[in-house]
Motif scaffolding. Structure first.
Motif, mmCIF file in Angstrom:
data_model
loop_
_atom_site.group_PDB
_atom_site.id
_atom_site.type_symbol
_atom_site.label_atom_id
_atom_site.label_comp_id
_atom_site.label_asym_id
_atom_site.label_seq_id
_atom_site.Cartn_x
_atom_site.Cartn_y
_atom_site.Cartn_z
ATOM 1 N N ALA A 22 0.826 -1.212 0.000
ATOM 2 C CA ALA A 22 0.000 0.000 0.000
ATOM 3 C C ALA A 22 0.858 1.259 0.000
ATOM 4 O O ALA A 22 0.523 2.259 -0.659
ATOM 5 N N VAL A 23 1.976 1.238 0.708
ATOM 6 C CA VAL A 23 2.860 2.407 0.720
ATOM 7 C C VAL A 23 3.600 2.527 -0.606
ATOM 8 O O VAL A 23 3.782 3.638 -1.143
ATOM 9 N N LEU A 24 4.052 1.405 -1.144
ATOM 10 C CA LEU A 24 4.761 1.463 -2.423
ATOM 11 C C LEU A 24 3.853 1.972 -3.540
ATOM 12 O O LEU A 24 4.312 2.666 -4.472
ATOM 13 N N ALA A 25 2.567 1.648 -3.478
ATOM 14 C CA ALA A 25 1.622 2.071 -4.529
ATOM 15 C C ALA A 25 1.053 3.458 -4.275
ATOM 16 O O ALA A 25 0.226 3.940 -5.090
ATOM 17 N N SER A 26 1.443 4.113 -3.167
ATOM 18 C CA SER A 26 0.914 5.446 -2.815
ATOM 19 C C SER A 26 -0.610 5.431 -2.797
ATOM 20 O O SER A 26 -1.286 6.291 -3.386
ATOM 21 N N SER A 27 -1.180 4.472 -2.126
ATOM 22 C CA SER A 27 -2.629 4.266 -2.074
ATOM 23 C C SER A 27 -3.262 5.159 -1.018
ATOM 24 O O SER A 27 -2.671 6.139 -0.543
ATOM 25 N N TRP A 28 -4.489 4.798 -0.615
ATOM 26 C CA TRP A 28 -5.226 5.551 0.388
ATOM 27 C C TRP A 28 -4.490 5.640 1.722
ATOM 28 O O TRP A 28 -4.703 6.570 2.500
ATOM 29 N N LEU A 29 -3.602 4.644 1.989
ATOM 30 C CA LEU A 29 -2.859 4.671 3.253
ATOM 31 C C LEU A 29 -1.889 5.849 3.293
ATOM 32 O O LEU A 29 -1.717 6.486 4.342
ATOM 33 N N VAL A 30 -1.293 6.174 2.152
ATOM 34 C CA VAL A 30 -0.396 7.325 2.110
ATOM 35 C C VAL A 30 -1.194 8.620 2.280
ATOM 36 O O VAL A 30 -0.732 9.581 2.934
ATOM 37 N N GLU A 31 -2.400 8.676 1.730
ATOM 38 C CA GLU A 31 -3.247 9.852 1.922
ATOM 39 C C GLU A 31 -3.611 10.026 3.407
ATOM 40 O O GLU A 31 -3.639 11.154 3.918
ATOM 41 N N LEU A 32 -3.885 8.906 4.077
ATOM 42 C CA LEU A 32 -4.159 8.975 5.515
ATOM 43 C C LEU A 32 -2.944 9.479 6.281
ATOM 44 O O LEU A 32 -3.075 10.266 7.238
ATOM 45 N N ASP A 33 -1.784 9.061 5.869
ATOM 46 C CA ASP A 33 -0.561 9.548 6.519
ATOM 47 C C ASP A 33 -0.470 11.067 6.440
ATOM 48 O O ASP A 33 -0.145 11.743 7.436
ATOM 49 N N TRP A 34 -0.748 11.612 5.281
ATOM 50 C CA TRP A 34 -0.626 13.046 5.094
ATOM 51 C C TRP A 34 -1.722 13.808 5.837
ATOM 52 O O TRP A 34 -1.491 14.901 6.381
ATOM 53 N N LYS A 35 -2.920 13.269 5.904
ATOM 54 C CA LYS A 35 -3.997 13.954 6.626
ATOM 55 C C LYS A 35 -3.669 14.070 8.116
ATOM 56 O O LYS A 35 -3.872 15.123 8.730
ATOM 57 N N VAL A 36 -3.194 12.986 8.687
ATOM 58 C CA VAL A 36 -2.834 13.022 10.106
ATOM 59 C C VAL A 36 -1.650 13.950 10.338
ATOM 60 O O VAL A 36 -1.588 14.693 11.338
ATOM 61 N N MET A 37 -0.707 13.928 9.413
ATOM 62 C CA MET A 37 0.481 14.776 9.581
ATOM 63 C C MET A 37 0.101 16.252 9.507
ATOM 64 O O MET A 37 0.583 17.071 10.321
ATOM 65 N N LEU A 38 -0.774 16.630 8.568
ATOM 66 C CA LEU A 38 -1.174 18.025 8.440
ATOM 67 C C LEU A 38 -2.115 18.461 9.563
ATOM 68 O O LEU A 38 -2.220 19.661 9.849
ATOM 69 N N TYR A 39 -2.743 17.501 10.213
ATOM 70 C CA TYR A 39 -3.603 17.829 11.353
ATOM 71 C C TYR A 39 -2.780 18.251 12.561
ATOM 72 O O TYR A 39 -3.253 19.014 13.405
ATOM 73 N N ARG A 40 -1.540 17.764 12.633
ATOM 74 C CA ARG A 40 -0.598 18.112 13.711
ATOM 75 C C ARG A 40 -1.212 17.867 15.090
ATOM 76 O O ARG A 40 -1.577 18.806 15.797
ATOM 77 N N PRO A 41 -1.279 16.610 15.508
ATOM 78 C CA PRO A 41 -1.882 16.314 16.822
ATOM 79 C C PRO A 41 -1.162 16.977 17.985
ATOM 80 O O PRO A 41 -1.792 17.307 19.003
ATOM 81 N N TYR A 42 0.138 17.184 17.888
ATOM 82 C CA TYR A 42 0.870 17.803 18.994
ATOM 83 C C TYR A 42 0.450 19.245 19.218
ATOM 84 O O TYR A 42 0.695 19.809 20.302
ATOM 85 N N GLU A 43 -0.183 19.883 18.205
ATOM 86 C CA GLU A 43 -0.711 21.233 18.388
ATOM 87 C C GLU A 43 -2.157 21.214 18.901
ATOM 88 O O GLU A 43 -2.599 22.195 19.498
ATOM 89 N N GLN A 44 -2.835 20.119 18.700
ATOM 90 C CA GLN A 44 -4.230 20.024 19.135
ATOM 91 C C GLN A 44 -4.329 19.756 20.643
ATOM 92 O O GLN A 44 -5.239 20.249 21.304
ATOM 93 N N TRP A 45 -3.424 18.980 21.166
ATOM 94 C CA TRP A 45 -3.422 18.653 22.592
ATOM 95 C C TRP A 45 -2.032 18.919 23.181
ATOM 96 O O TRP A 45 -1.277 18.008 23.527
ATOM 97 N N PRO A 46 -1.662 20.161 23.295
ATOM 98 C CA PRO A 46 -0.320 20.476 23.796
ATOM 99 C C PRO A 46 -0.122 20.096 25.251
ATOM 100 O O PRO A 46 1.015 19.928 25.706
ATOM 101 N N GLN A 47 -1.181 19.967 26.035
ATOM 102 C CA GLN A 47 -1.040 19.620 27.446
ATOM 103 C C GLN A 47 -0.507 18.201 27.644
ATOM 104 O O GLN A 47 -0.026 17.853 28.735
ATOM 105 N N LEU A 48 -0.593 17.365 26.610
ATOM 106 C CA LEU A 48 -0.093 15.988 26.713
ATOM 107 C C LEU A 48 1.367 15.855 26.302
ATOM 108 O O LEU A 48 1.956 14.774 26.468
ATOM 109 N N HIS A 49 1.925 16.898 25.790
ATOM 110 C CA HIS A 49 3.256 16.791 25.186
ATOM 111 C C HIS A 49 4.311 16.405 26.220
ATOM 112 O O HIS A 49 5.160 15.540 25.956
#
Length: 311
Positions: A22-49
């Motif tokens: 799935a990663v080699l074919a740049s499928s939906w899994l790679v799109e999910l990777d980018w969505k989570v990365m652009l969401y930046r969870p460490y900025e959404q919940w900084p109190q957990l850092h």
């Protein structure tokens, strides 16, 4: 290897290959990777850092290996066996070989070093696919459940190690150091190592027997060396020089052990002749010249003149 374990190993291997494809074919899994990365969870919940910065250490190979090795070393000492330590060493060796080879072969860059949005970032000189923290957490803490001696302890340790491995993988995604697909492949890679350990058990048993045989040889060699050490013999004492007077005027030095008797000399060493000297009791008393009285003449005791009694 039981049939249930073989089936589980095959299913995990299929999941592992599906992630890689799935990663080699740049499928939906790679799109999910980018969505989570652009969401930046460490900025959404900084109190957990702050907390998650310490929690992710449970997936680092050095600290976790030291902690688990200390526990398994104590178990090996109590049970007089090397199997716990050898099993941990074999698992970590397999983990380094398999995960390291895939990391270097695919060369994927991490989210913080990505250059093209939507790209899989493969063959770019990176080393984050699969996640080493996640795979190490699965293997290091899962080995405790694998070596448990009772079914109850095995169940509890399996649950605890699974929670720790899931938490470490999710923490790496939160911190932005790994893609989601990295964590999924890390979980699969660690589980494959644990499922393959029964195939390595005969090799572990041979290694343990070899170590014990070498230890016995070393002990036997030490015992033999200790028995063949010669006992030190004290050196002979050199004879002392004792002066002894001969028949002439000069003194002759004769080698004779101190305290030896005069009659203990052999026939080859005669003593020089000495003139007879009478003992002190045999010598006549010295009489002053001019007197003719015998030195032992009877002497009458001296009596003081009687004093007249006063009236």
């Amino acid at each position: 290897m039981s049939r249930h374990r073989v089936v589980l190993f095959g299913a995990t291997m299929a999941f592992y290959l599906a992630i890689v494809v799935a990663v080699l074919a740049s499928s939906w899994l790679v799109e999910l990777d980018w969505k989570v990365m652009l969401y930046r969870p460490y900025e959404q919940w900084p109190q957990l850092h702050a907390f998650l910065d310490y929690f992710v250490v449970l997936g680092q190979r050095g600290p976790t290996a030291v902690m688990v090795m200390a526990w398994l070393g104590w178990r090996s000492w109590r049970q007089h066996t090397l199997r716990p330590l050898l099993t941990l060493g074999a698992a970590l060796l397999l983990l380094n070989m398999t995960v390291g080879a895939v990391k270097l072969g695919l060369g994927r860059l991490g989210p913080h070093y990505a250059t093209h949005i939507g790209s899989a970032e493969l063959f770019a000189g990176g080393d984050i696919f699969p996640s080493g923290h996640t795979a190490n957490a699965v293997v290091t803490w899962g080995i405790l459940a694998y070596l448990a001696t009772t079914p109850r302890a095995r169940r509890w340790l399996s649950v605890i190690s699974a929670m720790v491995a899931l938490g470490v993988g999710a923490t790496t995604v939160y911190l932005g150091t790994h893609w989601v697909s990295d964590v999924l492949l890390g979980w699969a890679a660690g589980l494959l190592i644990l499922l393959a350990l029964p195939w390595v058990e005969p090799l572990i048993a041979r290694a343990e027997a070899f170590v014990f045989a070498v230890r016995e040889k070393v002990r036997e060699r030490r015992r033999t060396r200790g028995a063949s050490v010669p006992v030190p013999v004290p050196a002979p004492v050199a004879p002392a020089m004792v002066p002894q007077r001969g028949h002439d005027a000069d003194d002759a030095l004769v080698r004779e052990p101190v305290g030896a008797a005069a009659g203990s000399r052999g026939p080859g060493r005669p003593l020089p002749a000495r003139p007879h000297q009478p003992a002190r009791s045999e010598r006549p008393p010295v009489v002053p010249p001019g007197t003719r009285r015998s030195p032992h003449a009877e002497r009458s005791p001296r009596t003081a003149p009687a004093r007249p009694l006063g009236g």
